[in-house]
Design a protein around this motif. Structure first.
Motif, PDB file in Angstrom:
ATOM      1  N   ALA A 319      67.396  10.738 103.165  1.00  0.00           N
ATOM      2  CA  ALA A 319      67.993  10.944 101.848  1.00  0.00           C
ATOM      3  C   ALA A 319      67.686  12.336 101.318  1.00  0.00           C
ATOM      4  O   ALA A 319      68.544  12.989 100.701  1.00  0.00           O
ATOM      5  N   LEU A 320      66.470  12.817 101.551  1.00  0.00           N
ATOM      6  CA  LEU A 320      66.114  14.161 101.094  1.00  0.00           C
ATOM      7  C   LEU A 320      66.894  15.222 101.854  1.00  0.00           C
ATOM      8  O   LEU A 320      67.316  16.232 101.275  1.00  0.00           O
ATOM      9  N   HIS A 321      67.091  15.003 103.155  1.00  0.00           N
ATOM     10  CA  HIS A 321      67.901  15.960 103.917  1.00  0.00           C
ATOM     11  C   HIS A 321      69.351  15.961 103.424  1.00  0.00           C
ATOM     12  O   HIS A 321      69.963  17.029 103.301  1.00  0.00           O
ATOM     13  N   GLU A 322      69.900  14.781 103.136  1.00  0.00           N
ATOM     14  CA  GLU A 322      71.277  14.708 102.645  1.00  0.00           C
ATOM     15  C   GLU A 322      71.417  15.476 101.329  1.00  0.00           C
ATOM     16  O   GLU A 322      72.380  16.227 101.138  1.00  0.00           O
ATOM     17  N   TYR A 323      70.464  15.256 100.433  1.00  0.00           N
ATOM     18  CA  TYR A 323      70.503  15.982  99.165  1.00  0.00           C
ATOM     19  C   TYR A 323      70.374  17.485  99.409  1.00  0.00           C
ATOM     20  O   TYR A 323      71.142  18.291  98.868  1.00  0.00           O
ATOM     21  N   ASP A 324      69.415  17.855 100.245  1.00  0.00           N
ATOM     22  CA  ASP A 324      69.131  19.273 100.482  1.00  0.00           C
ATOM     23  C   ASP A 324      70.325  19.982 101.101  1.00  0.00           C
ATOM     24  O   ASP A 324      70.638  21.120 100.752  1.00  0.00           O
ATOM     25  N   GLU A 325      70.998  19.299 102.002  1.00  0.00           N
ATOM     26  CA  GLU A 325      72.124  19.926 102.693  1.00  0.00           C
ATOM     27  C   GLU A 325      73.337  20.103 101.780  1.00  0.00           C
ATOM     28  O   GLU A 325      74.212  20.919 102.066  1.00  0.00           O
ATOM     29  N   ARG A 326      73.368  19.341 100.679  1.00  0.00           N
ATOM     30  CA  ARG A 326      74.447  19.536  99.705  1.00  0.00           C
ATOM     31  C   ARG A 326      74.242  20.798  98.883  1.00  0.00           C
ATOM     32  O   ARG A 326      75.165  21.248  98.181  1.00  0.00           O
ATOM     33  N   HIS A 327      73.060  21.386  98.973  1.00  0.00           N
ATOM     34  CA  HIS A 327      72.738  22.511  98.084  1.00  0.00           C
ATOM     35  C   HIS A 327      72.414  23.798  98.842  1.00  0.00           C
ATOM     36  O   HIS A 327      71.799  24.699  98.287  1.00  0.00           O
TER      37      HIS A 327
END
Length: 791
Positions: A319-327
């Motif tokens: 989940a943290l990678h998904e969020y991070d990759e959006r930014h």
């Protein structure tokens, strides 16, 4: 005949001799008597050797998962107690050759050895030989202090003689082999075998046995890891002594002495990595036992199955990678791998590993890991190509933003391929419980415990945001509101003397629905309805209700912002509160430690939690220790469960239904002001879990990063594993719940033949009794008629 007298000088010397003899024997007798009484008094000061019958070795604290995998070991002393018949004979021979070759023949004191040590001291003035037998070392290590005085040595001798009278040679040797310090924090021969060679005793080769046997003389000097040359000298001495004493033959000696030593720092024996759980358990044990927790040899079994903990860790990291990759990508500029730098210096954090770029092409990046293995990263896997960061020319043949010798972060995907990545800037947490008992099923307190040991699942003070609204709704239902009650969703201005300006709360989308049913308001997470509800039920009752769910008074502000979750709570507290909605209305207490055993395997603690009483399974459940307190009625619980299921079926958390394909999922998203916190608190079957994402420094997550977008995927990923092979649970109305066919626009009854109505649940006595007014026909605007009329 005259008597002949002896000459005076002769008589004098004879008399003198008699006196000297008398004085000598008198002195000898006096010294003997003095020695006897001295030893008699000294013996009264000696410790009781009976203590040796009840030796409790100082062994470390061990923490296990629910399925008995070692997840943590704490304590300075590494020790593995072992019986004498478990020690290979050749290992014993090695120790005897090194320390005490006449152990089985002397009475506890080797007088020849003592005389040699005394002679050495007299002739050189240096104490290079101790003359200590194994029995004397047992006396010193178990019963005496470490001070180096002649008085202590005398006590050591006296105790050794006593020990030999009371215990067998094998008993004495077993005590010695388990107690002796072997360097590297290892105590005892079995711990030494694991520490230096990663083997059990019966797996050691002769040269390794000799190395270990040489350690007790001076563990710091002959440590094969810290001082290989001196250690080899000592090992070879032990092998020569074994040859001289006939314990080995020439062939065995030649092979062993020519074998290079392979002692090395061994990897941890941890079987499953769950550091947040291990640390929580350690803290609890220290609170219970103090510093003795580290030496009592306790084996602690937690409630956490390794399968669910692994799922929680993976869900959080994903989940943290998904969020991070959006930014976007923050990896520029890259660090360079320096000439002469060891690959071993490359780091690993969470599921990310550093690698050194070896080549870059139009299709892939080639890189080398810390173990010197090579991997390929396809440009197709690089996550930022659609994120608006095309300026870094990902995939271009001249991808100059990544060059050979750059140090980059990579991680392995589910299909075993690799991708470019970065350490997420945001953090997260997940806490999961058994809703019936409170047993903790998983705790992930952050991306990587070793990167940041702060446990956000248990220690953080984050605003729960809209995740707090169900507690306001619970209070409202208890005050007579129903799921069909109509509350006006319209702008409101709240005057608060403590604030500089009036408070004008808004809905997240800044849109307003007007008169809205409670079910719809919770489903859509409408802020203004929650605030008006809190105004209607009153602050005191809302606070009392929240505290029934386990919140403390200090967590709850006494302002209307409470309706929007302006208090604070960590994920574990939120999970325990939501367990009330999952288990029938009972407040359970989270617990981590299921069972504790002492060093001998005897049970010293067994958890007996207060459990929820399952209404649908009381007849089959016979193991309930005690009943948890009921904090909401069966009827209120049913309505809240229904409302929270609706959030997943039709509201802000429909992604869970799409991904998991179940009808028994329930929960509530939570988002705070400026998206500083994103939550999903939910449950299915007997499992309740809370997932959170945010920045430690309270930085906003960014536009659109709501609980449903940022945190819900973490919950879904965890529940995929947690709910495997778990049947769906139906929601059965208890006695006191009725249904009515109503008009959702006004909450009043409709004829069942009417269209546009819905079936709604009510606590008996609160269902509507009046019928909804017929819908007024809408006036159809006739533009042609209007023109004719006007002109």
């Amino acid at each position: 005949m005259p008597i002949r007298k002896e000459p005076k000088p002769k008589r004098f010397f004879k008399s003198l001799f008699k006196w000297l003899v008398f004085i000598f024997f008198t002195f000898l007798l006096s010294v003997s008597a003095a020695c006897y009484f001295f030893l008699l008094e000294l013996s009264k000061e000696l410790p009781d050797i009976g203590q040796l019958e009840h030796v409790q070795y100082q062994t470390p604290l061990k923490i296990y998962s629910q399925d008995k995998l070692l997840i943590g070991q704490f304590g300075e002393k590494r020790r593995i107690p072992i019986a004498i018949d478990q020690v290979p004979r050749q290992q014993i021979n090695a120790f005897l050759a090194a320390e005490d070759d006449r152990f089985y023949t002397h009475p506890g004191v080797d007088y020849k050895g003592l005389l040699r040590a005394a002679n050495q001291l007299l002739t050189t003035g240096k104490k290079t030989q101790g003359g200590s037998t194994i029995t004397m070392q047992v006396a010193r290590n178990f019963l005496l202090s470490k001070e180096k005085t002649f008085l202590r040595k005398l006590k050591e001798i006296l105790l050794s003689l006593q020990i030999e009278q009371r215990y067998s040679k094998d008993q004495i040797l077993e005590l010695y082999l388990n107690k002796i310090y072997m360097g590297q924090r290892a105590y005892g021969v079995a711990a030494a075998a694991q520490t230096y060679y990663g083997k059990s005793l019966n797996e050691l080769k002769l040269y390794q046995q000799a190395m270990i046997a040489g350690l007790p003389k001076a563990p710091s000097v002959y440590n094969p890891i810290a001082n290989k040359e001196r250690a080899l000298e000592r090992r070879n001495y032990v092998l020569r002594r074994m040859l001289e004493l006939g314990h080995i033959n020439t062939s065995e000696y030649d092979q062993a002495i020519n074998s290079p030593d392979d002692a090395a720092i061994q990897p941890t024996n941890i079987q499953f990595n769950a550091p947040f759980i291990a640390e929580m358990a350690r803290q609890e044990l220290v609170e219970k036992y103090g510093d003795d927790a580290y030496t009592l040899g306790l084996n602690v079994y937690t409630t956490v199955p390794s399968r669910l903990q692994a799922a929680a860790d993976h869900a959080l990291q994903s989940a943290l990678h998904e969020y991070d990759e959006r930014h976007g990508y923050r990896g520029l500029p890259h660090k360079k791998f320096k000439t002469g730098q060891s690959l071993a210096t490359l780091k690993a954090i969470g599921d990310c590993r550093q690698a050194v770029v070896s080549a870059v092409s139009a299709t892939q990046i080639s890189a080398t890991l810390s173990d010197d293995s090579s991997v390929s990263i396809s440009w197709q896997n690089v996550p930022w190509k659609q994120s608006g960061f095309s300026k870094i020319r990902i995939g271009a043949a001249n991808a100059s933003f990544i060059q050979p010798n750059d140090i980059v972060w990579i991680r392995q995907l589910a299909d075993q391929s690799w991708t470019l990545t970065q350490i997420p800037a945001a953090e997260g947490a997940l806490a999961a419980l058994n809703a019936q008992t409170g047993a903790i099923l998983a705790i992930s307190g952050g991306f990587d415990f070793y990167h940041s040991g702060y446990n956000r699942a248990t220690q953080s003070k984050r605003q729960p945001g809209s995740g707090f609204k169900p507690f306001i709704y619970t209070a409202a239902l208890e005050k007579g509101f129903t799921p069909a009650s109509i509350i006006n969703d319209a702008p409101i201005v709240i005057q608060d003397p403590s604030l500089e300006n009036d408070w004008r709360p808004e809905n997240y989308n800044r849109k307003y629905l007007g008169p809205t049913a409670l079910r719809v308001a919770l489903r859509q997470s409408i802020n203004l309805v929650s605030i008006r509800l809190l105004q209607d039920i009153g602050m005191p009752y809302a606070l009392e209700t929240a505290m029934r769910f386990g919140f403390s008074r200090e967590q709850l502000p006494s302002t209307l912002s409470l309706a929007l979750g302006s208090g604070y709570a960590p994920p574990l507290r939120m999970a325990a509160a939501y367990a009330v909605f999952a288990n029938g209305g009972f407040l359970i207490k989270p617990y981590l430690i299921e069972r504790i055993e002492d060093h001998a395997g005897n049970e010293v603690f067994q958890a007996k939690p207060a459990e929820a009483v399952c209404r649908d399974c009381q007849e089959t459940v016979v193991t309930v220790n005690k009943t948890a307190p009921r904090v909401i009625s069966e009827q209120t619980h049913f309505l809240m469960n229904s409302l929270l299921r609706d959030v997943v079926q039709n509201g802000t958390a429909t992604l869970a239904k799409q991904k998991l394909g179940r009808n028994d999922l329930a929960g509530k998203t939570g988002t705070t002001n400026e998206q500083r916190d994103a939550w999903f608190n939910g449950f299915a079957a007997d499992i309740v879990a809370s997932a959170w994402i945010g920045f430690d420094n309270l930085h906003p997550l960014g536009k659109g990063e709501t609980g449903g977008k940022a945190a819900l995927p973490m919950w879904i990923e965890f529940m995929k594993t947690a709910l495997e092979n778990t049947p769906e649970t139906a929601l059965t109305p208890p006695a006191g719940i009725v249904q009515a066919y109503i008009n959702p626009r006004d909450g009043l009854l409709l004829n069942q033949n009417s269209s546009g109505g819905i079936w709604e649940y009510f606590i008996e006595g609160t269902q509507p009794t009046a019928y909804s007014a017929p819908k007024e026909p809408e006036f159809e605007f006739d533009e042609e008629w209007l023109q004719e009329t006007l002109f």
